[in-house]
Enzyme design. Structure first.
Site, PDB file in Angstrom:
ATOM      1  N   CYS A 104       0.876  -1.215  -0.034  1.00 34.33           N
ATOM      2  CA  CYS A 104      -0.156  -0.158  -0.082  1.00 34.33           C
ATOM      3  C   CYS A 104       0.998   1.248  -0.243  1.00 34.33           C
ATOM      4  O   CYS A 104       0.660   2.219  -0.766  1.00 34.33           O
ATOM      5  CB  CYS A 104      -1.011   0.010   1.120  1.00 34.33           C
ATOM      6  SG  CYS A 104      -0.124  -0.090   3.041  1.00 34.33           S
ATOM      7  N   HIS A 157      -2.567   0.915   6.858  1.00 33.72           N
ATOM      8  CA  HIS A 157      -2.799   0.782   5.720  1.00 33.72           C
ATOM      9  C   HIS A 157      -3.225   2.053   5.296  1.00 33.72           C
ATOM     10  O   HIS A 157      -3.593   3.043   5.873  1.00 33.72           O
ATOM     11  CB  HIS A 157      -4.146  -0.053   5.403  1.00 33.72           C
ATOM     12  CG  HIS A 157      -4.388  -0.408   3.950  1.00 33.72           C
ATOM     13  ND1 HIS A 157      -3.597  -1.046   3.074  1.00 33.72           N
ATOM     14  CD2 HIS A 157      -5.480   0.026   3.344  1.00 33.72           C
ATOM     15  CE1 HIS A 157      -3.863  -1.068   2.016  1.00 33.72           C
ATOM     16  NE2 HIS A 157      -5.444  -0.464   2.010  1.00 33.72           N
ATOM     17  N   HIS A 169      -5.987   2.022  -3.737  1.00 39.23           N
ATOM     18  CA  HIS A 169      -5.172   1.331  -2.777  1.00 39.23           C
ATOM     19  C   HIS A 169      -4.578   0.046  -3.235  1.00 39.23           C
ATOM     20  O   HIS A 169      -5.051  -0.649  -4.280  1.00 39.23           O
ATOM     21  CB  HIS A 169      -5.697   1.018  -1.351  1.00 39.23           C
ATOM     22  CG  HIS A 169      -6.499   0.217  -1.542  1.00 39.23           C
ATOM     23  ND1 HIS A 169      -6.857  -0.782  -0.368  1.00 39.23           N
ATOM     24  CD2 HIS A 169      -7.749   0.252  -1.869  1.00 39.23           C
ATOM     25  CE1 HIS A 169      -7.791  -1.505  -0.541  1.00 39.23           C
ATOM     26  NE2 HIS A 169      -8.469  -0.862  -1.697  1.00 39.23           N
TER      27      HIS A 169
END
Length: 199
Positions: A104, A157, A169
């Protein structure tokens, strides 16, 4: 087979366009109507004609809208949309940031470098420490969205907000994709949004 048919149709269209092109004879007097009109099956995307440029932009926005699942106003940052589109489908690979595989934060750092020329920190936690916090109802395209698994838990994240509640993402269960902040998992684990200052 499908591509062969398309190539044949493109070649035939190109050949036919030569039969319909017409260069006016300089001997014609002013005000005379041309004998044949210029026609071509391929549009001129030279950029000199504002109408053609607008058509090209409209086609690009339509493509990004379909590919990313967004409702666009046709005034969004095309560079961001194009770059995110180019990364869609890249597999997840922890610790990497290439189109062979990315995690990510790797995805976010590469997009920001390519689109804005901004170098971000490599981890989602480090990114969060350097952004200006933004309220959830004030998130704009290009802002970062951060997630954690509960109060007191670390950020794990990060993604790039696009619009319509959707963000791009790299997820460990699917690679680079578009998801919604309204999906139960992301709604539950959403922590904050932040805006990156220009270099």
């Amino acid at each position: 087979m499908k591509h062969s048919i398309l190539y044949c149709l493109a070649a035939a269209s190109l050949a036919l366009s030569f039969f319909f092109d017409y260069a006016p004879d300089s001997s014609l007097t002013a005000g005379s109507a041309p004998i044949a009109a210029t026609a071509s099956l391929f549009p001129d995307f030279s950029g000199d004609n504002p109408t053609v440029a607008t058509t090209r932009d409209s086609l690009a926005y339509h493509y990004y809208s379909q590919t990313l699942g967004l409702t666009l106003a046709y005034n969004e940052d095309q560079n961001l949309l194009r770059t995110v589109t180019d990364w869609i489908g890249t597999p997840y690979r922890y610790g990497s940031n290439s189109k062979k595989g990315t995690d990510c934060s790797g995805f976010v750092t590469r997009v920001f470098q390519e689109v804005y020329g901004v170098t971000l920190q490599r981890s989602s936690r480090s990114m969060f420490e350097r952004v200006k916090r933004v309220a959830k109802d004030e998130i704009q395209s290009g802002d970062l969205v951060f997630f954690r698994r509960g109060p007191g838990q670390p950020i794990y994240h990060v993604g790039i907000y696009l619009q319509d509640g959707k963000f791009a993402h790299s997820a460990c269960n699917g690679g680079v994709m578009i998801s919604s902040l309204n999906q139960p998992y992301y709604h539950r684990n959403y922590y904050a949004a932040g805006r990156v200052a220009a270099n």
